[in-house]
Every structure is written in C-alpha cells, then in structure tokens.
Design an enzyme around this catalytic site. Structure first.
Site, PDB file in Angstrom:
ATOM      1  N   GLU A 186      79.385  38.798  54.113  1.00 43.27           N
ATOM      2  CA  GLU A 186      79.660  39.619  52.924  1.00 43.27           C
ATOM      3  C   GLU A 186      81.001  39.275  52.277  1.00 43.27           C
ATOM      4  O   GLU A 186      81.168  39.428  51.083  1.00 43.27           O
ATOM      5  CB  GLU A 186      79.639  41.109  53.302  1.00 43.27           C
ATOM      6  N   ASP A 214      77.495  43.263  56.073  1.00 45.37           N
ATOM      7  CA  ASP A 214      77.724  44.509  56.810  1.00 45.37           C
ATOM      8  C   ASP A 214      76.394  45.117  57.245  1.00 45.37           C
ATOM      9  O   ASP A 214      75.434  45.154  56.473  1.00 45.37           O
ATOM     10  CB  ASP A 214      78.475  45.524  55.936  1.00 45.37           C
ATOM     11  N   TYR A 227      83.283  48.968  63.238  1.00 46.84           N
ATOM     12  CA  TYR A 227      82.824  49.140  61.849  1.00 46.84           C
ATOM     13  C   TYR A 227      83.158  50.536  61.305  1.00 46.84           C
ATOM     14  O   TYR A 227      82.836  51.548  61.928  1.00 46.84           O
ATOM     15  CB  TYR A 227      81.311  48.904  61.812  1.00 46.84           C
TER      16      TYR A 227
END
Length: 722
Positions: A9, A105, A310
């Site tokens: 990403e 992600d 995350y």
C-alpha cells in the site's frame, strides 16, 4: 522462470517486504529479485469518477439535474499519482509475472486500494493475499509462508465498493442539492451529519439543564473516621433542605450502633487492551492529541519503527495464535522503566481470561500490542514515546496479576437512620504497580478505618450537613465524541431503538479508520469549532441540521447500512440489491431537500460589495487566513483580506498577517507593528548580508587553534575510534 508480483500500500511497507524477500534490484517505483517483484501504491491510486465524466451537464451544479444516478460508477486514475499507477500496471502485466500477492493493509479499505488497481490495470492473473497485523521481518516471513487465496476476500472487496458507491450517490447528491437550493457551500454525508446531530443533542441537553441543590448528612466519630447517611435505596442525596435540617436536628447527640461489619476480599483486573478508538480517547484526554494525530503517530510506530501492531483495529482482545508469542513481545518492550514489570511477567505462567483472549471477538485484526521487534526508545520522538507508553503499560497491565484488596463496609444506626463507611486495605498492587498507583483513588468515600466490631456503640458523634449541586452533561471533547460515534445508541429516536443491537454489532457510525477524518472534515467545513478542549457547534452547523433530511441526521441510517455492508462482506447479501436501495434513498433525500421551505442565513455576511456582481460578500476564516468570497456561487469572486504567514515580527517575534494586494501589501502584527512588504523585503536582504551563517561560524572555528587543544587526549580518543 515466472515471477510473483507483490503489491504493497505504501513505499515504506513495500521496501520492508522487498528486503525480506531479497529484492535488491532497484527500478522506478519497484524492487526486483530472482523470484519476486515488489511494487507499491501511494494509498489510493484509483478512485470513483467525478459526475462530469458521465455527462457534460454535471460540470455545472443545477438542481434540475439532480439526482445523479449513473447505472454503473466508473473508475479513474488519480492524476496526482498517475505515474506510480503506470509503474504498478506495467509490473503487474509483465509477461513473466504469473501470480499477484496483495500486500496492502489487511482490512476493508486496504482490499479496495489493491482490487481497484487490479481492475483498472485489467489484470487477470492468480491472486493471493498476505494478511498480517505487523510488518516486522518475522511477521512478513510467516505471512508469505501462509498466503491466503484471493477468492477468500472477494466479498470483503464487494463490501468496500458498496460503501464507496453509497457515499458517492448519497453524499454528492445531498451536497449538490443543499448547495444549489440555498446558494451556499454546504455538504452532508451519512456519517458526518449524524455526528453533528450528536453534538447538537448534547448542546440541547446542556441548554435545557436546570441545576438542583442537594444535601448529605455526615456523622464524624471520635475514632477518626466519618459515617455517611444512606436511604433505603442506598442514595446519599437529599433534595430538600427542610428534610436535611430535620434529620440533622433529630440525630443530634445520639450514639451510633454498629449493626454490621462486612469484610470482602476483592480483585480488580486491568482494563482491556487498546483498540484504536480507546487509544485515541486516552491520548486526547491525557495529552490533548486529536484523533487524527494519534492515528498518524500510531502509523509511524507500526510502519517505520515496527514496534506496535496494526493500528486500525476495533478489537480489544487477541486470538489464541498470538498467545505463544506474548513472552517474546514482553522481552522486546522490556527496557528502561518497563524492565522491572517485564521481568516479573516473564517469570510467571500466563493464565489469560476471555477478556484478553477471545477468537470470537477478533475482527480483521487483534488489539494493539507490541511486536517482537526490540524497541530503541531513543529513536522515538516525544509524541511517539507518549503513545508507545500508553500501549505498553496497558499490555503489561493485562498480563500482570490483578489488584487485590480487602473492602471493609461498616453499617451503623443513629436513631432510626442508616449510616455507612467504607475502607480499603491494599493487599497486592498487581497491575497498578505499572502506573505507580500505590493507592486506589477511584472511590473518594474510602477512608482508613480503625478496628470496629459488630455491636460496638460509638458516642460523641458530630452531625453536619454537606451540600452540592447537580451538574449538566459535559460538552464533547474529541475523545468523548469518538466514543459517542462508536456507541451512538442514546442519540437515536425511541422508534429506532430496535436498531440498537445492530449499531452495537456494527461498531457504531463510521469505522475506526475513518472517524478521525470525519471529525477533521467537520472542523474544516466550519460546522463545529474547538474552544479549549471542548467542541461547539457553529451557526452554520446548526443551520445545516435544519436543512438536511431527518434520516441523514440519525445514526439509525448508518446502522442499517453498516449491517448490510457486513452482510455483503459475509456473502449473505448481493451488492447490487444494496446499491438499488441506496439509489431509491438518494431520490427521496434529493426530493426532500428540493421541497423544503427552510431558509439558510449566512452568519458571516459583510458590508463589502462584490466588485463583479454587486452582491454582498462573505468573510471566510481558515488556518491559512481570512478572505472575502461572493455569496453567489455562480459568480465565484474571491478577495484576500489577510494571509497567515511565517514572517516574524521584529519586535515580539510572533507570526504576522499579510494584508492587501499588489504593491500596497502590508505585514501587521497583533502587537501593533506594521510594515510594508517592500520594506520587509529590503530589511531581510540587509540582514542576510550582515548575518554570518552557522556554517561559516563552524568553518571559522575549525580553522582556529587557540592553544587550548588537549593533543594527548585527542590522540587517545582517535585510537579508541579506530
């Protein structure tokens, strides 16, 4: 030999993956190895096309052209990042590439970023998915050993497309309808409008609040502690002064008979691990950081420093597969002030309850916890250190023993009235040791109690009254607003209460990833403002709520939509059926705005006439300064009043504003200093010639030998360096 293309990403994540996969050959926007080619997006490279793509007439905003309902929404490459899209497309379509690994992600939005690129680049190759919660070398290696089939995430992608298309149909149509109807720049959306409505509801509560005085009865003993009056329902407040005075009078000079002494051993466990919303709330409350700032800091700790997992998660628990790695994570963060507690945890056997480990409550990602990568605290800046500290302390607290104490409750009778006193004896600090809390200050009624037995009688009791006043609900801070967005049930109408469980399951309005952006947008659009730490509705925001359709003001609409998006993600609802419902709702919303009798009044009208059309102009304020804008959107004339600059005042050194136009431009400061732009430029040029730069000073000092150099020491240090 065929190769595998990996799509990340962001460049930073792409480079990390490339390093782990041994891709060392640099290309323009990609890295290549013998088996893998790693390329990357820059966030979204592809988006939904603007209305004018479908019909030229949409270039002009007109009420008669609404609603805009193209049968299928098209994708376009974002111009700003078009070059990177061309690079990614070229790598994905290479003849020697047989397989694609999506490494964006791991979540709904990440899936959309990648799939839109694949669709626009017309890639028809085997797709696999890398699904990881941290970007450490170990996590990447393990992730590539356990790649998932791309087909597993098709429904998640359809859900992401459905959300994006729904926002296009409803948001763009409602915004154009409001703007053209009232000739004012107004915007509306399925998340921002209910958020605004919650602030309005809180302001209404505060406005309608009437404070009430209340009284308490206190009995001071000669044993060094106090007893407090309680009624049969355990309430301590009396709202009648007359009743309080009567009680005080009838209890005077009476002894206290101890009728019960209750001792209980209690345990208190640490609060749950952080999800993003809870972390944003604490960061706002403790450090006054906005939700957007916290997310940005978390992103750096995840991507750049690789010390936290995350960030965009709505889970406050971990899954069973993480449990074997917990001690490695404790070792990684067990430095400096965390070393003592980490050592304690490493020595014990971990027994974790469902409040910590629960597979059923983990969504796309588990709670925010440290990674197995050792931390170097010196590498973190002040803000990163603060956020890291919150996460690590919570993580260590959850793995530590509970806080244990003995709770003593003394119940006494004075006359026929019941009084009570509470005390606490701490037996084990447990997790509270991490926070350096050696007393439990949560309950202000707790006091140090002497040894008292049932049947004892205390004399010399002094009865007195205490008084207070009920307080209105507190205005929203950004942290409190984030919590309200997550749990908006109390702001729903009584006829919508059947949707409460739905909105709880879907996690409120917006998502953990978008809430901070929504709040930022509401500030930027001047619908709300911040005074100190509290949020206030502006006159424009208040008016907007009167102008939008009622459905758009309630969290219920978003609750229904989020429920259906979740069903699409699970494969239980077709995307097409949901979009058909959205189009029907869009028609209804536009008609409601068209037929509304409400009027919009500008609260920022000035007495200055527009030089083009003669209508009065509006004063617009933002972080860049102030300007005048014609109230007629079709005219579009703009004129700067004052621009905020980085130029410093020579007297007080504060930033100055630049006013006026052309040669008459002038700097002004709050302290009263005024200076023409031409004079300011001449002064700066003069200072530049006279001033010696730091580089020149350093160069000069290097050339000097003032006789004080310690040559012996210099030689010894030089040898050490070698």
């Amino acid at each position: 030999m065929s190769k595998i293309a990996v799509l990340a990403e962001k460049p930073s994540v792409g480079r990390d993956i490339a390093r782990v996969l041994g891709c060392t050959k640099k290309g323009n926007g990609y890295l290549e190895g013998s088996k893998y080619i790693v390329t990357w997006a820059l966030g979204h490279l592809v988006t939904l096309a603007d209305p004018e793509t479908y019909d030229e007439k949409y270039k002009t905003w007109r009420m008669e052209d609404l609603p805009m309902l193209p049968p299928d929404l098209r994708l376009v490459v974002i111009k700003k990042t078009g070059r990177q899209f061309a690079t990614v497309k070229a790598q994905l379509n290479r003849s020697d590439v047989s397989e694609i690994v999506i490494a964006t992600d791991a979540g709904r939005e990440g899936e959309l970023v990648a799939r839109w690129i694949l669709e626009k680049a017309r890639v028809k190759k085997t797709v696999k998915r890398l699904w990881i919660s941290s970007v450490t070398d170990r996590a990447i290696r393990d992730g590539f050993k356990n790649l998932k089939p791309g087909g597993n995430y098709v429904h998640l992608y359809e859900s992401a497309v459905a959300r994006s298309e729904a926002d296009w149909y409803v948001g763009l149509n409602a915004t154009r309808a409001l703007t053209t109807k009232h000739n004012a720049q107004l915007s509306s959306g399925r998340v921002q409008t209910p958020t605004l409505a919650m602030i309005a509801a809180r302001e209404q509560e505060i406005k309608g609040f009437k404070p009430r005085k209340f009284y308490g009865v206190e009995a001071k003993t000669d044993k060094g502690f106090k007893l407090f009056w309680r009624d049969s329902k355990n309430n301590s407040r009396i709202f009648s002064r007359e009743k309080a005075d009567q009680l005080q009078e009838q209890l005077k000079n009476k002894p206290a008979n101890i009728i019960q002494v209750d001792k209980q051993h209690k345990k208190k466990f640490a609060p749950q691990l952080y999800d993003l919303t809870e972390l944003q709330r604490d960061a706002n409350r403790i450090f006054n950081l906005s939700g957007k700032q916290t997310l940005s800091i978390m992103q750096k700790l995840y991507e750049q420093h690789k010390v936290l997992t995350y960030p965009r998660t709505d889970s406050r628990v971990i899954s069973t597969d993480i449990v074997p790695t917990l001690k490695d994570r404790v070792k990684a963060c067990g430095v400096d002030e965390y070393a003592k507690m980490s050592a304690k945890i490493l020595r014990k056997e971990l027994k974790l309850s469902k409040a910590v480990v629960d597979n059923a409550k983990v969504s796309d990602h588990h709670a925010i916890i440290p990674t197995e990568q050792p931390v170097i605290l010196a590498d973190l800046d002040d803000r990163e250190r603060k956020i890291y500290d919150l996460v690590i302390k919570r993580f260590l607290a959850v793995l530590s023993d509970p806080f244990e104490f003995e709770q003593t409750t003394i119940t006494a009778e004075i006359g026929s009235e019941r009084f009570a006193a509470k005390g606490k004896v701490i037996q084990k600090q447990g997790w509270k040791e991490i926070y350096n809390q050696h007393t439990d200050d949560e309950d202000s009624d707790d006091q140090r109690l002497p040894v008292i037995h049932k049947g004892d009688t205390l004399t010399g009791i002094h009865i007195s009254l205490t008084e207070g006043e009920t307080k209105p609900p507190e205005r929203f801070t950004e942290g409190a607003l984030l919590q309200a967005m997550e749990n908006p049930a109390r702001y729903m109408n009584s006829d919508e209460k059947h949707l409460v469980s739905t909105i709880s399951k879907t996690g409120g309005i917006g998502t953990v990833a978008t809430r901070a952006d929504i709040i930022e947008k509401l500030f930027n659009n001047m619908y709300m403002e911040q005074k100190g730490k509290y949020i206030y509705l502006t006159a424009t925001g208040r008016q907007l709520l009167d102008l939008v359709p009622e459905d758009l003001r309630s969290p219920a609409l978003t609750a229904e939509w989020e429920q259906k998006l979740a069903m699409i993600a699970e494969g239980r609802l077709k995307k097409g059926k949901f979009i058909a419902e959205i189009k029907d709702y869009t028609k209804q919303a536009v008609n409601e705005i068209k037929n509304s009798d409400e009027k919009f009044k500008h609260d920022n009208m000035t007495g200055t006439k527009c030089p083009t059309c003669g209508k009065l102009m509006l004063e617009i304020k933002n972080k860049h300064g102030r300007k005048l804008v014609c109230q007629d959107r079709s005219c579009g004339t703009k004129k700067n009043i004052a621009k905020q600059t980085n130029a410093r005042c020579p007297n007080c050194h504060k930033r100055m504003e630049l006013r006026g136009e052309g040669e008459g431009q002038m700097f002004t400061c709050k302290c009263g200093h005024r200076e023409k732009l031409s004079t300011f430029n001449a002064r700066k040029q003069k200072e530049k010639k006279q001033n010696v730069s730091k580089k020149d000073v350093h160069k000069y000092l290097k050339q000097q030998d003032d006789g004080f150099t310690n040559n012996a020491l210099a030689e010894a240090l030089a040898k050490l360096k070698k």
